[in-house]
Design an enzyme around this catalytic site. Structure first.
Site, PDB file in Angstrom:
ATOM      1  N   SER A  43       0.803  -1.227   0.000  1.00 46.34           N
ATOM      2  CA  SER A  43       0.000   0.000   0.000  1.00 46.34           C
ATOM      3  C   SER A  43       0.832   1.271   0.000  1.00 46.34           C
ATOM      4  CB  SER A  43      -0.944   0.008   1.209  1.00 46.34           C
ATOM      5  OG  SER A  43      -0.241  -0.238   2.414  1.00 46.34           O
ATOM      6  N   ASP A 328      -2.861   7.904   8.146  1.00 49.18           N
ATOM      7  CA  ASP A 328      -3.631   6.970   8.956  1.00 49.18           C
ATOM      8  C   ASP A 328      -2.631   6.185   9.800  1.00 49.18           C
ATOM      9  OD1 ASP A 328      -2.582   4.858   7.419  1.00 49.18           O
ATOM     10  OD2 ASP A 328      -4.376   4.679   6.171  1.00 49.18           O
ATOM     11  N   HIS A 331       0.076   4.443   7.201  1.00 49.39           N
ATOM     12  CA  HIS A 331       0.634   5.100   6.027  1.00 49.39           C
ATOM     13  C   HIS A 331       1.064   6.540   6.292  1.00 49.39           C
ATOM     14  CE1 HIS A 331      -2.255   1.966   4.645  1.00 49.39           C
ATOM     15  NE2 HIS A 331      -1.169   1.611   3.984  1.00 49.39           N
TER      16      HIS A 331
END
Length: 353
Positions: A43, A328, A331
């Protein structure tokens, strides 16, 4: 007086002498072009591929993407631009790296690179099953499709030149360390870290076999210092989870030792180790130096545990995300990505170009 031919000969002698000097070599490196950026992994470099995979975790809803043009979520796991965007921009390629699976992808986008990455993926096949992510093996298949499309558009010779002169970003291992390693219950991470490093080397070899020559392999970040891991394992003071960081550090040490060996066996290749650990530790320990104020909580929600869909449940965000290292609880924020790339890019260019 020198005749014109003599002047031309003298000019080229001077040029060759200059290029053989250290200064000339440095300047020559600076003008070597990068045709495209191609990203693989998790991600940190997923630019929206998970949007088009039914089972994968997604970031295609607000408040993700709030600082992108129009404030539209794209599937990037951040409030704005991500690592691939900043690397592509810093290498002079383009401002935004698109997702390969984006149905609106234009043929011209292929010429300058895409991301094949999927949030939740890892080197370990077990990780992909746990996270329902697009595995690295499938990301390689997507790359093969990409090569075919590129050859159709520009011909085999030009396509080969583009791939040869591309920079390949490989960013995985985080999910292996924070998801799979704890779940399989291994107390001593040494065996798992060795296996993970071997899987990383195998992936580099597969990329090389498909034409990659400039490969940037990221180490694991300090996974124990992400806000989520602090909340879960850092005690009442939410300190960094040291066992997770130790596992990450050990993997990085093994990987850094092994990469030069594989690189020496891959003719005409440049394989760079990108330290994703120590620069982030330095930022966490010295936030004010980088204009940051908060490094132990995230901007989204309470800042303690929210990630992915939990951000939509607690959709309130901090007032100024430019002061937060994390967007978040896993990340980096846009500013966090920018700071890291600014630190890493000069060394990466020295290693690859």
């Amino acid at each position: 007086m020198l005749h014109l031919v003599d002047k031309i000969i003298l000019f080229f002698i001077n040029v060759m002498f200059y290029l053989s000097s250290s200064e000339g070599k440095t300047n020559l490196q600076e003008i070597v072009s990068v045709s495209a950026v191609l990203a693989f992994g998790d991600s940190f470099v997923d630019q929206g591929n998970n949007n088009y995979d039914a089972n994968s975790g997604k970031a295609n809803y607000a408040p993700y993407g709030k600082d992108l043009v129009g404030g539209i979520p794209t599937g990037r796991f951040s409030n704005g631009k991500t690592l691939p965007d900043f690397f592509a921009e810093g290498l002079g390629v383009k401002a935004y790296l698109p997702a390969y699976l984006n149905p609106f992808l234009q043929d011209d986008d292929l010429l300058t690179g895409v991301s094949f990455a999927s949030g939740g993926s890892g080197y370990d096949p077990i990780t992909n099953k746990f996270m329902s992510a697009i595995p690295l093996s499938e990301q390689l298949n997507m790359f093969k499709q990409y090569i075919g499309k590129l050859e159709t558009k520009v011909g085999e010779e030009v396509a080969n030149d583009i791939i040869t002169n591309s920079v390949f970003l490989v960013v995985a291992s985080t999910n292996d360390l924070i998801i799979t390693l704890p779940k399989i219950g291994i107390q001593d991470a040494t065996q798992y870290d060795n296996m993970l490093a071997n899987m990383t080397i195998s992936f580099v070899q597969e990329l090389y076999n498909l034409g990659a020559r400039r490969i940037a392999v990221f180490s694991a970040p300090p996974v124990g210092c992400s806000p989520a891991q602090r909340t879960l394992f850092g005690g009442i003071l939410r300190m960094c989870a040291e066992k997770l960081n130790e596992a990450a550090h050990l993997y990085n040490t093994i990987l850094k030792q092994q990469l030069p060996t594989i690189a020496s066996r891959l003719p005409h290749s440049r394989v760079a180790f990108v330290d994703f650990y120590n620069p982030l530790i330095h930022i966490i320990d010295n936030p004010k130096k980088y204009g940051l104020e908060v490094v132990n909580r995230s901007c989204c929600g309470t800042g303690l545990i929210e990630v992915n869909y939990m951000c939509i449940k607690h959709s309130r965000t901090c007032q100024d995300d430019s002061k937060f290292l994390f967007w978040d609880n896993i990340h980096l924020s846009e500013i966090g990505c920018n700071i890291f790339v600014n630190q890493s890019l000069p060394g990466l260019m020295d290693s690859l170009l």
